[in-house]
Scaffold this motif. Structure first.
Motif, PDB file in Angstrom:
ATOM      1  N   THR A  10     -19.681 -22.758  17.218  1.00 40.19           N
ATOM      2  CA  THR A  10     -19.018 -23.294  16.041  1.00 40.19           C
ATOM      3  C   THR A  10     -19.145 -24.804  15.991  1.00 40.19           C
ATOM      4  O   THR A  10     -19.441 -25.462  16.975  1.00 40.19           O
ATOM      5  N   TYR A 161     -27.610 -15.508   8.715  1.00 36.00           N
ATOM      6  CA  TYR A 161     -26.441 -15.574   7.845  1.00 36.00           C
ATOM      7  C   TYR A 161     -26.740 -15.036   6.458  1.00 36.00           C
ATOM      8  O   TYR A 161     -27.767 -15.352   5.863  1.00 36.00           O
ATOM      9  N   TRP A 212     -14.274 -19.828   7.261  1.00 28.55           N
ATOM     10  CA  TRP A 212     -14.924 -19.020   8.293  1.00 28.55           C
ATOM     11  C   TRP A 212     -16.439 -19.041   8.076  1.00 28.55           C
ATOM     12  O   TRP A 212     -16.953 -18.367   7.181  1.00 28.55           O
ATOM     13  N   GLU A 213     -17.148 -19.806   8.897  1.00 29.59           N
ATOM     14  CA  GLU A 213     -18.615 -19.938   8.859  1.00 29.59           C
ATOM     15  C   GLU A 213     -19.130 -20.717   7.650  1.00 29.59           C
ATOM     16  O   GLU A 213     -20.341 -20.835   7.469  1.00 29.59           O
ATOM     17  N   GLU A 272     -10.756 -15.850  12.481  1.00 31.71           N
ATOM     18  CA  GLU A 272     -12.129 -15.371  12.278  1.00 31.71           C
ATOM     19  C   GLU A 272     -12.483 -14.159  13.117  1.00 31.71           C
ATOM     20  O   GLU A 272     -13.245 -13.296  12.693  1.00 31.71           O
ATOM     21  N   HIS A 277      -9.131 -10.721   9.729  1.00 31.41           N
ATOM     22  CA  HIS A 277     -10.050 -11.602   9.002  1.00 31.41           C
ATOM     23  C   HIS A 277      -9.883 -11.322   7.508  1.00 31.41           C
ATOM     24  O   HIS A 277      -9.839 -10.151   7.088  1.00 31.41           O
ATOM     25  N   GLN A 287     -17.936 -13.211   1.515  1.00 32.04           N
ATOM     26  CA  GLN A 287     -17.883 -13.964   2.758  1.00 32.04           C
ATOM     27  C   GLN A 287     -19.282 -14.340   3.236  1.00 32.04           C
ATOM     28  O   GLN A 287     -20.162 -13.480   3.343  1.00 32.04           O
ATOM     29  N   ASP A 289     -21.417 -15.081   6.270  1.00 34.30           N
ATOM     30  CA  ASP A 289     -21.220 -14.750   7.683  1.00 34.30           C
ATOM     31  C   ASP A 289     -22.511 -14.245   8.306  1.00 34.30           C
ATOM     32  O   ASP A 289     -23.497 -13.992   7.617  1.00 34.30           O
ATOM     33  N   ARG A 293     -20.756  -9.688  11.799  1.00 30.91           N
ATOM     34  CA  ARG A 293     -19.566  -9.385  11.003  1.00 30.91           C
ATOM     35  C   ARG A 293     -19.541  -7.935  10.543  1.00 30.91           C
ATOM     36  O   ARG A 293     -18.470  -7.340  10.399  1.00 30.91           O
TER      37      ARG A 293
END
Length: 447
Positions: A10, A161, A212-213, A272, A277, A287, A289, A293
């Motif tokens: 992160t 992603y 989140w991300e 997260e 979540h 989202q 991610d 996920r």
């Protein structure tokens, strides 16, 4: 499903990582005698990695067992659950117990690893083995494992992603397919947003950089920016992609209620990596991610159907829809190792042997890191997971380039994102120029 490698990668870790990488100095440079060992002789190499979850450790051990079966003369002494700090210290000092091969979750470390000489340049090993990295690894993974012509690492599984979306919420809102362009994305996010008092019953998308991300580099992946020019200077204030990304994100923030309202709502949402979540609970309909996920969301047993698609792209890049941001785990050979040829046999196996990569991917649930493995019929996955395989293989997919001081430049860009979306910075062009100057200063000081 265990928390994936990306959970440890992160933006919050960038500063700490850079601090730990400062331990690596040029004195760790490769010696000419380091690769003089006989890889056909009976020998033992040390492999340090960071995986710790039981299922991950089991997968790593299976990977090693496969290598030892193929190379019965080379034995692997494995040390797991090692932090970057500990690996960096061992790479600096060397010794019989130090690693011959390391695996790090953080691609931001590659620039420092290469520049300091802590890990050896693998180009000669690839050439001698007749393996072409350009045709072996996906484009983005091939890029983030080298720095300034020095290929001191290899990709070892990756993270791609994309966009997760609540298909049930889409149907209720009359949306028939996932957005492909940014304008479609903004319209859908607004249509999916249902306010409730001063807050939200359902938010179409949480755009804030503290989300989140939704980091600046993950957004920027869809804009295909050039972070540095040919002279290594920051391009943040010159490449229009940066201004466009910041501007569109800020417009989305304003469209969905404004920074203060969004942050107030975000403070009430689950974390997260837990079952609460906000995408999994249905509080957020879309989202940004990574591939992990999907498994985590399915384990949470949501009350809606989950859809997966590539993230939308800027309207003027519609032809490149299907690309995404790529990162992943890397592996390399210690410059202090006296068993570099044997170590190379291990690195080559875990990073280029198709079946080994596929088996590891099946066990860890990350994206395979070779083009051949991405197409292997032996891959086992939920049909929706194929979206991430396609993103990884897409030549238009991007990554954040390696830098001599790790991820410091990303931290600088991220801070500008925080300041701009919150209104602390109102002149974006001036902010980008200041960020570029700071990035150049930090890099100059690191050399």
């Amino acid at each position: 499903m265990p928390i994936p490698s990306a959970a440890r990668k992160t933006a919050f870790a960038l500063t700490a990582l850079t601090s730990s990488l400062a331990l690596l100095t040029a004195c760790t440079g490769q010696s000419s005698s380091g690769a003089s060992d006989d890889a056909s002789a009976d020998t033992t190499i040390n492999f340090w990695h960071a995986w710790s979850a039981p299922s991950e450790v089991k997968a790593v051990n299976a990977l090693i067992a496969g290598f030892e079966k193929a190379h019965p003369n080379i034995h692997v002494n494995v040390v797991g659950n090692m932090t970057d700090d500990k690996m960096n210290q061992a790479l600096r000092t060397g010794g019989d117990k130090a690693p011959d091969v390391i695996s790090s979750f953080t691609t931001n470390s590659v620039g420092k690893f290469c520049d300091s000489g802590a890990l050896v340049d693998l180009n000669p090993f690839f050439k001698k083995s007749g393996v072409d990295p350009q045709t072996t690894f996906p484009k983005a993974m091939n890029e983030y494992t080298q720095f300034d012509g020095n290929r001191c690492s290899v990709p070892l599984l990756g993270d791609a992603y994309g966009l997760y979306y609540n298909k049930t919420a889409f149907k209720k809102a009359g949306i028939t397919s996932p957005p492909k362009t940014w304008s479609e994305f903004k319209a859908d996010a607004k249509k999916l947003t249902i306010t409730q008092g001063d807050g939200y019953q359902q938010l179409g998308f949480m755009p804030d950089y503290h989300g989140w991300e939704t980091t600046t580099e993950h957004y920027l992946g869809q804009f295909s920016p050039t972070y540095f020019d040919s002279k290594g200077k920051s391009n943040v204030a010159k490449d229009p992609a940066f201004e466009k990304s910041f501007t569109l994100q800020k417009h989305l923030v304003d469209t969905l209620g404004g920074y203060k309202k969004l942050e107030t709502f975000r403070a009430t949402l689950g974390d997260e990596w837990g079952p609460k979540h906000p995408f999994q609970t249905g509080q957020v309909a879309m989202q940004l991610d990574g591939e992990w996920r999907l498994g985590m969301a399915l384990d949470a047993k949501p009350k809606f159907d989950i859809g997966v698609a590539p993230m939308p792209v800027p309207d003027d890049q519609a032809a490149q829809y299907g690309k995404g941001y790529i990162t992943g785990t890397i592996a390399g050979i210690a410059a202090t190792s006296k068993k570099q040829n044997a170590a190379w046999e291990f690195v080559k196996y875990i990073s280029t042997d198709t079946d080994a990569v596929v088996d590891f991917s099946n066990a860890i649930h990350n994206v395979p890191s070779t083009l051949a493995a991405l197409k292997s019929p032996k891959l086992k996955y939920d049909p929706r997971f194929k979206t991430f395989l396609d993103i990884a293989a897409n030549p238009d997919s991007t990554t954040a380039p390696a830098s001599v001081n790790g991820g410091v430049y990303l931290t600088t860009i991220q801070q500008l994102g925080y300041d701009y979306e919150s209104g602390k910075v109102t002149d974006l062009k001036a902010g980008l120029k200041q960020a570029a100057a700071q990035i150049d200063t930090d890099i100059a000081q690191a050399k």
